[in-house]
Motif scaffolding. Structure first.
Motif, PDB file in Angstrom:
ATOM      1  N   HIS A   1       0.826  -1.211   0.000  1.00 29.70           N
ATOM      2  CA  HIS A   1       0.000   0.000   0.000  1.00 29.70           C
ATOM      3  C   HIS A   1       0.859   1.260   0.000  1.00 29.70           C
ATOM      4  N   ASP A   2       1.896   1.273   0.817  1.00 28.82           N
ATOM      5  CA  ASP A   2       2.752   2.461   0.891  1.00 28.82           C
ATOM      6  C   ASP A   2       3.355   2.778  -0.477  1.00 28.82           C
TER       7      ASP A   2
ATOM      8  N   TYR B   1      -6.533   8.142  -7.963  1.00 25.37           N
ATOM      9  CA  TYR B   1      -6.017   8.512  -6.636  1.00 25.37           C
ATOM     10  C   TYR B   1      -7.160   8.801  -5.666  1.00 25.37           C
TER      11      TYR B   1
ATOM     12  N   HIS C   1       0.357   3.914  -2.851  1.00 21.92           N
ATOM     13  CA  HIS C   1      -0.145   5.222  -2.449  1.00 21.92           C
ATOM     14  C   HIS C   1       0.846   6.326  -2.832  1.00 21.92           C
TER      15      HIS C   1
ATOM     16  N   HIS D   1      -8.816   5.670  -4.603  1.00 26.33           N
ATOM     17  CA  HIS D   1      -7.977   4.955  -3.641  1.00 26.33           C
ATOM     18  C   HIS D   1      -8.091   5.577  -2.247  1.00 26.33           C
ATOM     19  N   LEU D   2      -8.073   6.893  -2.197  1.00 30.05           N
ATOM     20  CA  LEU D   2      -8.159   7.573  -0.902  1.00 30.05           C
ATOM     21  C   LEU D   2      -9.496   7.301  -0.217  1.00 30.05           C
TER      22      LEU D   2
ATOM     23  N   CYS E   1      -8.202   3.896   1.791  1.00 31.15           N
ATOM     24  CA  CYS E   1      -7.705   4.688   2.922  1.00 31.15           C
ATOM     25  C   CYS E   1      -8.824   5.251   3.786  1.00 31.15           C
TER      26      CYS E   1
END
Length: 744
Positions: free
Chosen positions: A623-624, A643, A627, A646-647, A651
């Motif tokens: 993930h890191d 993005y 992201h 994904h957030l 997240c």
């Protein structure tokens, strides 16, 4: 100068009739082709006038003159008021005089003998006639385009070669006219139909026609990103995306968000007069895709560009067969068998297919021995037979292994990658393959089982059509020894994945090949060993170049993500443990940390891994990397959409509170609104992101842009375009007279 060689004798006769009608302002009668008693064309002009047409390929003047002498008794019997003799032969003054001497009694002068240059001049004078004969003007226009754009001709040499080969055999039928209309109205045409119906031929003809109008041809071979990369605002372009949903199954081609990217491209091109898009697909693949993907289903509802080809009129089937015979090396004996009734077994066969017609008139079929129509019929009875007999009886083991190895590789693979896979498979099966023998295999197989395309920087090889690939894949499934040999000799990870996908079937309801699926499970250990051995191999997919971080990256974009996705996809079925999966995930994270890869494929593989049972120990590392990569490369609208999803998804972040991120998005969106026309942007998507960020002023600007550039489809008037099957002139008399020409 025009090239009359692209016309059959029937088409040449139709052309001359149209020219004489335009020149003399009369109605010209055309008689059924075949035994004509000396009359091809007739009209009333101060008495009865007739014309005879002679169109010979590669003939000498002596042969033409001998044929003309045979017409004298027929002309004497008719005794017309005026007689024309028309030929595609380029006559000298003396040669024209010799023909005139034969028919001087019925002619007003040597000008009634029409040679190549006379007919060419008539076409220049009557341009409207030429427009009614697209094969002729398309060929002329293409030659002019290639001459003026030698750089494009060099890049598109393989495509140019295929079109040049196709045009003489092409028959202008209602589907072509409807496809032209759809492309003219919408700038987009999607040709759908069953295997072997002639979708690619029709698409290539549309491409050729637009090349003559100055459109640069762009052939998309892998995925829609190629079209987006090549898209130029300053250039007239036409894109060809053949089998855009895959050759055999939908699942082999479409990646995540591919349906949206295709839809976006259609949206862009449909609103631009400087762009055209032609696509083809099998009808059952399109049906499956529409059921699974909202965007693709929307294509059929919002736009009126789908053309379904179901079958051909009887006369069209006859002309397709005739044109292939006319442009073939079939012997006189075999042609006579066709002319004397053999055509009935072919034209009226329920499994009639242009693909089988092409095969049975080509070099890979017996076109010399007696019994030709019966062999033709037997192939139509069992289409697989055309490959099975040639494969088993006419190919050496080394040639068979080359055909088989090619079926495990992507369509249009580079020749050196094919050679690597073939050499190792042949060696595993006890056959030595050398550089020389490999080249000899290519020479034997070209034109039947394979096609070779030479480009600027490399040479690629593909099966001659999808049915060959289907045949060889089924052959692998039926032969356990060959299957084991492929697994143990595989040079590329994609060879393994293609075997599995063929056995597993589509991601929809198709069952795949149960025999192959079971055989792969029996070879489970060897299969996983091959996955490990080939994981870091080169990709057989064509390399592409793209910009990342200010530098050019050259590699097969998406291969790393696709391979990782496959490991997790088959982990349960092949008992792949968590330790192995962690290793794959860590390598993927390192790759993304370097800012490399395909975001489209990365999104798909991250979604799979994040929900996998074994991912708890390694998902944070992945993930890191994912992201950080997404957040540092926000270059286009897809980047922003991905993005934000994904957030908000993984997240669970309330990103509208991030003022810096919102400001960056607003700056990006305003820049795009200034640079592009409304139809060039996905304004709905942009507006939803602006709303999510709480950017009220930006949302208003986007709404205004949508209102200014809105182009609403007419839902109520939508009706699927289909080829009509009635009003067919293909009578028994027509058939007899058409094929009777082959017995003259």
């Amino acid at each position: 100068m025009r090239d009359f060689s692209v016309l059959s004798d029937v088409e040449f006769e139709e052309l001359v009739g149209d020219l004489l009608a335009a020149e003399n302002l009369v109605h010209v009668e055309r008689f059924s082709p075949g035994a004509d008693g000396g009359i091809d064309l007739r009209w009333q002009d101060d008495g009865i006038s007739v014309a005879q047409c002679k169109h010979y390929k590669n003939s000498t003047f002596s042969q033409l003159l001998a044929s003309a002498r045979k017409e004298i008794p027929k002309v004497e019997r008719i005794n017309p008021g005026r007689y024309y003799f028309a030929t595609s032969f380029d006559l000298s003054v003396a040669q024209k005089g010799k023909i005139y001497d034969l028919f001087a009694f019925w002619m007003r002068g040597p000008s009634d003998v029409l040679g190549f240059r006379d007919i060419d001049a008539l076409l220049t004078r009557h341009s409207s006639v030429e427009r009614r004969h697209p094969k002729l003007w398309v060929t002329t226009g293409m030659e002019l385009f290639w001459h003026l754009h030698s750089d494009i001709a060099n890049r598109a040499d393989a495509l140019k070669s295929r079109i040049d080969k196709m045009i003489p055999r092409h028959v202008v039928h209602p589907a072509y006219e409807q496809a032209r209309e759809l492309l003219a109205q919408n700038n987009v045409c999607l040709v759908s139909g069953p295997p072997g119906i002639g979708k690619t031929t029709l698409a290539q003809m549309l491409l050729a026609e637009n090349i003559t109008a100055g459109y640069e041809p762009i052939e998309v071979s892998s995925d829609i990103s190629e079209a987006w990369t090549a898209l130029s605002r300053q250039t007239k372009q036409i894109f060809l995306y053949d089998d855009f949903l895959g050759q055999i199954s939908f699942s082999e081609r479409l990646s995540k968000n591919e349906d949206k990217r295709i839809s976006d491209l259609i949206e862009r091109i449909s609103g631009s007069p400087e762009k055209k898009l032609v696509m083809t697909t099998r009808e059952y693949i399109l049906r499956d895709a529409k059921q699974a993907y909202e965007k693709l289903d929307e294509l059929d509802k919002r736009y009126q560009f789908v053309l379904e080809i179901g079958s051909y009129r009887r006369s069209d089937r006859a002309r397709i067969l005739y044109n292939h015979l006319w442009n073939s090396d079939v012997t006189v004996e075999c042609l006579r068998e066709i002319a004397r009734g053999g055509y009935k077994k072919i034209v009226d066969h329920p499994a009639y297919s242009p693909r089988v017609i092409e095969y049975c008139t080509g070099t890979g079929f017996d076109t010399h021995s007696s019994g030709y129509p019966q062999r033709f019929k037997e192939t139509l009875d069992n289409p697989e037979k055309m490959w099975r007999i040639a494969f088993e009886k006419h190919l050496t083991p080394e040639q068979r292994y080359l055909t088989i190895a090619l079926s495990t590789l992507p369509p249009g693979v580079e020749i050196n990658k094919l050679q690597d896979a073939h050499r190792e498979l042949a060696m595993r099966m006890g056959v030595t393959s050398t550089e020389t023998s490999f080249r000899e295999c290519l020479e034997v197989l070209e034109g039947t089982f394979i096609e070779i395309e030479k480009g600027d920087s490399n040479t690629t090889v593909r099966h001659s059509n999808p049915s060959v690939r289907e045949f060889t894949l089924h052959r692998i499934a039926a032969d356990g020894e060959i299957l084991k040999g492929i697994i143990e000799s595989a040079q590329f990870f994609e060879q393994i994945t293609r075997l599995y996908d063929h056995g597993a079937g589509d991601i929809f309801r198709r069952g795949g090949n149960a025999t192959l699926k079971a055989a792969l499970r029996r070879n489970k250990d060897a299969f996983v060993t091959a996955m490990h051995r080939t994981h870091d191999s080169d990709s057989p997919e064509r390399n592409k170049a793209w910009f990342s971080g200010g530098k050019v990256i050259r590699e097969t974009k998406g291969a790393v993500e696709t391979r990782a996705h496959f490991w997790f996809r088959v982990s349960s079925e092949f008992d792949i443990n968590a330790r192995q999966l962690k290793s794959i995930s860590s390598r993927l994270a390192s790759y993304w940390d370097g800012g490399r890869g395909s975001k489209e494929d990365a999104e798909r593989v991250f979604d799979m891994i994040s929900t996998h049972w074994a991912s708890e120990d390694f998902i944070d590392e992945l993930h890191d990397a994912y992201h950080g990569w997404l957040g540092s490369t926000l270059e286009d609208q897809d980047d922003w959409r991905r993005y934000i999803e994904h957030l908000s998804g993984y997240c669970d972040m309330n990103y509208d509170s991030d003022k810096t991120l919102a400001a960056n998005f607003e700056s990006y969106a305003l820049s795009d609104l200034d640079r592009y026309e409304a139809h060039e942007l996905d304004l709905d998507d942009m507006e939803s992101m602006a709303d999510a960020f709480g950017l009220v002023n930006l949302s208003q600007k986007i709404a205004e842009a949508k209102e200014d550039g809105e182009r609403e489809p007419d839902y109520d008037s939508y009706e699927r375009s289909e080829v009509p099957f009635d009003n067919d002139p293909g009578s028994d008399e027509y058939m007899e007279s058409l094929f009777g020409r082959l017995d003259e």
